[in-house]
Write a protein that holds these residues in place. Structure first.
Motif, PDB file in Angstrom:
ATOM      1  N   PRO A 218       0.886  -1.227  -0.188  1.00  0.00           N
ATOM      2  CA  PRO A 218      -0.123   0.115   0.067  1.00  0.00           C
ATOM      3  C   PRO A 218       0.764   1.429   0.317  1.00  0.00           C
ATOM      4  CG  PRO A 218       0.159  -0.855   2.192  1.00  0.00           C
ATOM      5  CD  PRO A 218       0.537  -2.057   1.146  1.00  0.00           C
ATOM      6  N   GLN A 219       0.140   2.382  -0.441  1.00  0.00           N
ATOM      7  CA  GLN A 219       0.795   3.708  -0.541  1.00  0.00           C
ATOM      8  C   GLN A 219       0.675   4.429   0.702  1.00  0.00           C
ATOM      9  OE1 GLN A 219       2.769   4.496  -3.324  1.00  0.00           O
ATOM     10  NE2 GLN A 219       2.532   2.410  -3.770  1.00  0.00           N
ATOM     11  N   LEU A 220       1.497   3.905   1.742  1.00  0.00           N
ATOM     12  CA  LEU A 220       1.355   4.483   3.157  1.00  0.00           C
ATOM     13  C   LEU A 220       2.621   4.897   3.868  1.00  0.00           C
ATOM     14  CD1 LEU A 220      -1.027   1.703   4.804  1.00  0.00           C
ATOM     15  CD2 LEU A 220      -1.610   4.043   4.179  1.00  0.00           C
ATOM     16  N   SER A 221       2.568   5.758   4.620  1.00  0.00           N
ATOM     17  CA  SER A 221       3.804   6.277   5.257  1.00  0.00           C
ATOM     18  C   SER A 221       4.009   6.369   6.519  1.00  0.00           C
ATOM     19  CB  SER A 221       4.100   7.730   4.430  1.00  0.00           C
ATOM     20  OG  SER A 221       3.087   8.595   5.137  1.00  0.00           O
ATOM     21  N   ILE A 222       5.342   6.663   6.814  1.00  0.00           N
ATOM     22  CA  ILE A 222       5.390   7.095   8.716  1.00  0.00           C
ATOM     23  C   ILE A 222       6.010   8.566   8.543  1.00  0.00           C
ATOM     24  CG2 ILE A 222       6.622   6.471  10.835  1.00  0.00           C
ATOM     25  CD1 ILE A 222       4.845   4.063   9.988  1.00  0.00           C
TER      26      ILE A 222
END
Length: 507
Positions: A218-222
């Motif tokens: 998925p195109q997620l981030s921190i």
């Protein structure tokens, strides 16, 4: 006959060692100096057999160290070497080299030695049959946990768990702990997006994951902060923002960076300006949470940015971060790798903040001598086995050592000692700052135990000169001198440090 580990261990391994300093140290270091200290200020030394003061016999590195460094450099990269150390002769707060030099160590292996070199209580733990078994029969904990693993965790790591976080996932190092926390955050976020842990993965998710494409990848981030340091592995490195040398040539994730407050000192003279700066940073953090094209699953933050320059923020800032993460349904990860285990006068630095609810995860390593992350929410456990997994999943030997560290901290009341000694040291530094205003600038860390730093226009020279006057000291960021003494650092050590610093400032 019932099998017993003690029956197969040589007596030299199974027998507990005496609670005394190593013999070589007794021969070299007299306790007379420590006794004098106790008589002078009423302070009882934790290590009566320490030297009464640093011993500097040669330049550092001296001839024997130079020979050892030359030999080592043929088989190992020594370009970051600080000092060639003789650990058999290091004791308490003092670090020794091969040339007879013995320095007061206020850097402590980059904040990683908790209760002194060759601490007798840790030596007892290290030579126990329990430790011997853990070392020679190291288990793959996910598949073959040892029978007493729950007991080791409950009596050690979990006995000092942050409030509200009663579970732990153990790891190998600080970078590893952070990466595992990031993985947990991503799995938690996608689980919520699907509608719960009971929802199975789609065929499209399964196939796209194998080609590193969405939705399986998925195109997620921190979200992390400017000047942050969270490690040097791939995921942790993408959240590290302290120095370019850590990141150059390494592919990185497209993850957001929020501004960390740049406070002005003295704090009491810039209260309004600093409050405005923290509010600015909170507003920009919220904008990034809402607008970044790869939405954050979590925010990760250090209580004090350590590697990035010892940057502080107020409890109000961190409380604001916690409220933002709750508002936007993302996780709040507190990286206590360097600040944890008593260094700030609290066992965990985030205890200073007075949060309305605990962080979702707290990562730890360094002074714990082991690593991992604490959590409390069962939803942070992956919904299937092997999703959060590796061969070792930590190390029982290191967990046993942390248990002994915790016992020593409690026995000697070392968190309180660090708070009291820190106040004493900070006041001494404040007096030096008045006397040498060009040498100690932006002094910070008041009320934060011995987690103290200041800026210096000639920082690197101060660090180098430190060894010549008997102290091993470190830096952070571009110009900060940072203090990272052990929890057994006491007022008489602070006096030595202050006297040594004044020698440097006068030169």
């Amino acid at each position: 006959m019932a099998f017993s580990l003690r029956t197969v261990l040589p007596r030299s391994i199974a027998r507990p060692i005496p609670r005394i300093a190593p013999i070589a140290l007794h021969r070299r270091y007299s306790s007379a100096g420590a006794s004098a200290v106790a008589a002078d200020n009423g302070e009882q030394p934790f290590f009566p057999d320490e030297p009464r003061a640093p011993i500097v016999k040669t330049q550092i590195p001296g001839p024997e160290s130079q020979k050892a460094i030359e030999r080592l450099s043929k088989v190992f990269d020594t370009r970051s070497l600080n000092m060639m150390t003789n650990y058999q002769r290091s004791y308490g707060n003092y670090i020794a080299d091969l040339d007879g030099n013995v320095l007061l160590d206020v850097y402590a292996q980059i904040a990683s030695i908790p209760v002194g070199y060759n601490n007798p209580s840790l030596l007892l733990a290290a030579t126990s049959p329990e430790m011997a078994s853990a070392i020679i029969n190291r288990p793959a904990l996910g598949n073959f946990p040892q029978h007493d693993w729950a007991d080791i965790l409950e009596t050690g790591i979990l006995s000092v768990a942050p409030k509200g976080l009663g579970q732990v996932f153990t790891a190998q190092a600080g970078s590893d702990a952070n990466e595992l926390a990031y993985k947990a955050a991503f799995m938690w976020k996608r689980q919520h997006q699907r509608g719960g842990s009971h929802i199975e993965f789609t065929d499209h998710e399964i196939s796209s994951a194998m080609t590193n494409q969405s939705p399986g990848a998925p195109q997620l981030s921190i979200l992390s902060f400017k000047s942050a340091f969270h490690g040097r592995l791939f995921g942790s490195l993408s959240t590290t923002r302290s120095k370019p040398i850590h990141k150059l040539d390494i592919p990185a994730f497209d993850w957001p960076q929020a501004p960390f407050p740049a406070l002005k000192y003295p704090l009491d003279q810039f209260a309004a300006e600093n409050a405005a700066e923290e509010q600015r940073c909170l507003e920009e953090t919220e904008r990034l949470i809402k607008e970044w094209h790869n939405p954050p699953a979590a925010v990760v933050v250090e209580p004090i940015q350590s590697e990035g320059g010892d940057n502080h923020a107020s409890p109000n800032f961190f409380r604001g971060l916690r409220e933002l993460t709750k508002k936007h349904d993302i996780l709040f990860i507190v990286d206590e790798v360097q600040t944890g285990v008593g260094a700030t006068g609290k066992f965990w630095a985030h205890e200073h903040w007075g949060l309305s609810s605990p962080p979702d995860m707290v990562t730890f390593s360094k002074k714990a001598q082991t690593a991992g992350y604490y959590y409390g929410n069962n939803e942070l456990r992956p919904n299937k086995a092997y999703r959060q997994f590796n061969t070792w999943m930590g190390d029982p030997a290191r967990a046993i050592l942390f248990r002994a560290i915790v016992q020593e901290i409690k026995r000697l009341n070392l968190v309180e000692n660090t708070a009291v000694t820190g106040d004493y040291l900070y006041n001494g530094l404040a007096q030096l700052a008045k006397k040498y205003p060009n040498e100690i600038q932006n002094l910070r860390g008041q009320g934060q135990g011995t987690f103290i730093a200041w800026d210096s226009g000639r920082r690197d020279e101060v660090l180098k000169r430190g060894k010549s006057v008997g102290i091993n000291i470190g830096g952070s960021g571009e110009k900060a001198v940072r203090l990272r003494p052990m929890l057994v650092f006491q007022k008489h050590h602070a006096d030595i440090l202050l006297e040594s610093l004044e020698k440097i400032f006068k030169s």
